[in-house]
Design a protein around this motif. Sequence first.
Motif, PDB file in Angstrom:
ATOM      1  N   VAL A  14       0.834  -1.205   0.000  1.00 21.62           N
ATOM      2  CA  VAL A  14       0.000   0.000   0.000  1.00 21.62           C
ATOM      3  C   VAL A  14       0.867   1.253   0.000  1.00 21.62           C
ATOM      4  O   VAL A  14       0.627   2.206  -0.772  1.00 21.62           O
ATOM      5  N   LEU A  15       1.899   1.273   0.849  1.00 13.77           N
ATOM      6  CA  LEU A  15       2.769   2.445   0.901  1.00 13.77           C
ATOM      7  C   LEU A  15       3.559   2.610  -0.388  1.00 13.77           C
ATOM      8  O   LEU A  15       3.751   3.738  -0.880  1.00 13.77           O
ATOM      9  N   THR A  16       4.010   1.498  -0.967  1.00 10.97           N
ATOM     10  CA  THR A  16       4.735   1.562  -2.240  1.00 10.97           C
ATOM     11  C   THR A  16       3.839   2.122  -3.343  1.00 10.97           C
ATOM     12  O   THR A  16       4.279   2.935  -4.170  1.00 10.97           O
ATOM     13  N   LYS A  17       2.582   1.707  -3.345  1.00 13.61           N
ATOM     14  CA  LYS A  17       1.636   2.208  -4.339  1.00 13.61           C
ATOM     15  C   LYS A  17       1.449   3.719  -4.203  1.00 13.61           C
ATOM     16  O   LYS A  17       1.370   4.448  -5.214  1.00 13.61           O
ATOM     17  N   VAL A  29       0.998  13.046  -1.530  1.00 13.96           N
ATOM     18  CA  VAL A  29       0.008  12.108  -1.002  1.00 13.96           C
ATOM     19  C   VAL A  29       0.240  12.013   0.504  1.00 13.96           C
ATOM     20  O   VAL A  29       1.387  11.894   0.957  1.00 13.96           O
ATOM     21  N   ALA A  30      -0.843  12.088   1.283  1.00  9.60           N
ATOM     22  CA  ALA A  30      -0.751  11.956   2.737  1.00  9.60           C
ATOM     23  C   ALA A  30      -1.469  10.684   3.174  1.00  9.60           C
ATOM     24  O   ALA A  30      -2.539  10.356   2.646  1.00  9.60           O
ATOM     25  N   VAL A  31      -0.883   9.976   4.127  1.00  6.19           N
ATOM     26  CA  VAL A  31      -1.477   8.756   4.680  1.00  6.19           C
ATOM     27  C   VAL A  31      -1.399   8.841   6.201  1.00  6.19           C
ATOM     28  O   VAL A  31      -0.325   9.060   6.761  1.00  6.19           O
ATOM     29  N   ALA A  32      -2.541   8.675   6.863  1.00  3.65           N
ATOM     30  CA  ALA A  32      -2.595   8.625   8.323  1.00  3.65           C
ATOM     31  C   ALA A  32      -2.603   7.158   8.748  1.00  3.65           C
ATOM     32  O   ALA A  32      -3.512   6.403   8.375  1.00  3.65           O
ATOM     33  N   ILE A  33      -1.604   6.758   9.512  1.00  7.58           N
ATOM     34  CA  ILE A  33      -1.454   5.360   9.935  1.00  7.58           C
ATOM     35  C   ILE A  33      -1.679   5.288  11.434  1.00  7.58           C
ATOM     36  O   ILE A  33      -0.955   5.921  12.209  1.00  7.58           O
ATOM     37  N   ARG A  34      -2.692   4.517  11.826  1.00  7.24           N
ATOM     38  CA  ARG A  34      -2.972   4.389  13.253  1.00  7.24           C
ATOM     39  C   ARG A  34      -2.949   2.927  13.666  1.00  7.24           C
ATOM     40  O   ARG A  34      -3.240   2.026  12.883  1.00  7.24           O
ATOM     41  N   GLY A  35      -2.612   2.706  14.903  1.00  7.68           N
ATOM     42  CA  GLY A  35      -2.571   1.355  15.454  1.00  7.68           C
ATOM     43  C   GLY A  35      -2.132   1.437  16.897  1.00  7.68           C
ATOM     44  O   GLY A  35      -1.496   2.405  17.322  1.00  7.68           O
TER      45      GLY A  35
END
Length: 482
Positions: A14-17, A29-35
């Motif tokens: 997903v991150l590579t894409k 592109v911004a991605v919010a990663i939660r866990g």
Amino acid sequence: MAGAFVGRAIELGVLTKRLERVTRTGDGVAVAIRGRRQVGKSRLVQEFCDRAGVPYLFFTATKGASAVDGVADFHSELRSSALPKDREVLPETVADWPDALRALAAALPDTPCVVVIDELPWLAEQDAVFDGALQTAWDRLLAHRPVLLLLLGSDLHMMERLTSYDRPFYGRADSMVLGPLNVADAGEALGLGPADAIDAHLVSGGLPGILRAWPHGTPALEFVEAECADPASPLFSVPETTLLAEFPAPDQARRVLEAVGSGERTHANIAAAAGSVSGALPSGVLSPLLRRLTEEKRVLAQDAPLSVQPGKPVLHRVADSNLRFYLAALRTAQEQTRRGRPAAAFRVVQRRWTAWRGRAVEPLVRESLELAAAAGRFPWPDTETVGGWWNRQFSPEIDVVGADRAPVAGRIFFVGSVKWLATPFERRDLTALQTGAPQIPGLDPAACGLMAVSLSGAEPGLERAGLDLLWGPADVVAAWRA
């Protein structure tokens, strides 16, 4: 698995894409990663940055730091990173977050790059203007530059709020939820067979922070016994840290969580266990606490009876099996370990292990069955959800119910029993399932399949007595490899 990076192929993909999109379009592109804490967010993103082969900035906020210190730390990391195309354009100091983010924009190269802000909720706690400054910088300075912005956080509620409709960053970031390693990846990392892999996953919760300390090829109870001699073991410290981070004071919410962790499942029993000398917690107090722990904190999960009619009672459980194990057994064992009594600590675990494991494995089995059905490797391929069923008397209690939808099913395809003991699934177990299943509302005995999920196989000849499918540990693990 010390030092090894395993699994996460989907997340890396997903991150590579997203980085490929940045490269193709030239836009940000911004991605919010939660866990949850210790689930491996930072490790995943560092691995991605190492593999990506592009310049990157990896900044981690410090909890409790002042707003001034947070800005200064970010700027220092920026100046020392491989990101700036021209260090001469960077100011020596910055005054606030708008200044710091303008400096970041000035430092970006003309080629694709990655910017990581870890523990972002802590920055929002430090400075009320951070969210707005980030949104402004993104819209005006970063969104049309070739940058992949990764925003990481362990406070699930605050990370969800970051991109909610009433917050400045709404609509600007994709969302990724990072869960623990699955049982197949955990077993592969530790070099364990299916049954031992399931035990290891239940004990560790699939958390890399614990699995990294796990010697290769070591069964779960052997690992626990060895760790009972170490008061600082991650087996104890990881769930303890989670508990203290989420519930720093022994308030009512923590008492409710501890009541569920000790094995109470129903509203009435939780109220009694979490109450005080003056009596049980009133429903008006307990119900909001349960909603907060389930919907906001995500430390509890709820299970409702699955049938064609709404059912009660709803049952509660600790969502993370490692925290569940800690509250049920490890916390008491840890007290003995701290007193220099490792043998006594391990005896606590041994006494509680079989009963705890038998209940803890059920959610994992249900998830595995859903995955197998979704992959088309199942006799009942129309199954979309798998739950359980019980009445108010818990007589009977059916471990597995496969249906077309939840929470209220339209059609039930199969029912089953989970027996996770050293003895095989026997004829009397099948008889109990055949007797109890017809009490499920909407079940058609003539059209409903019967299955067993057993740690130790089944008594010969049960397929002739009506058992349609038998699953063992290898089947449970294989469902996660599809």
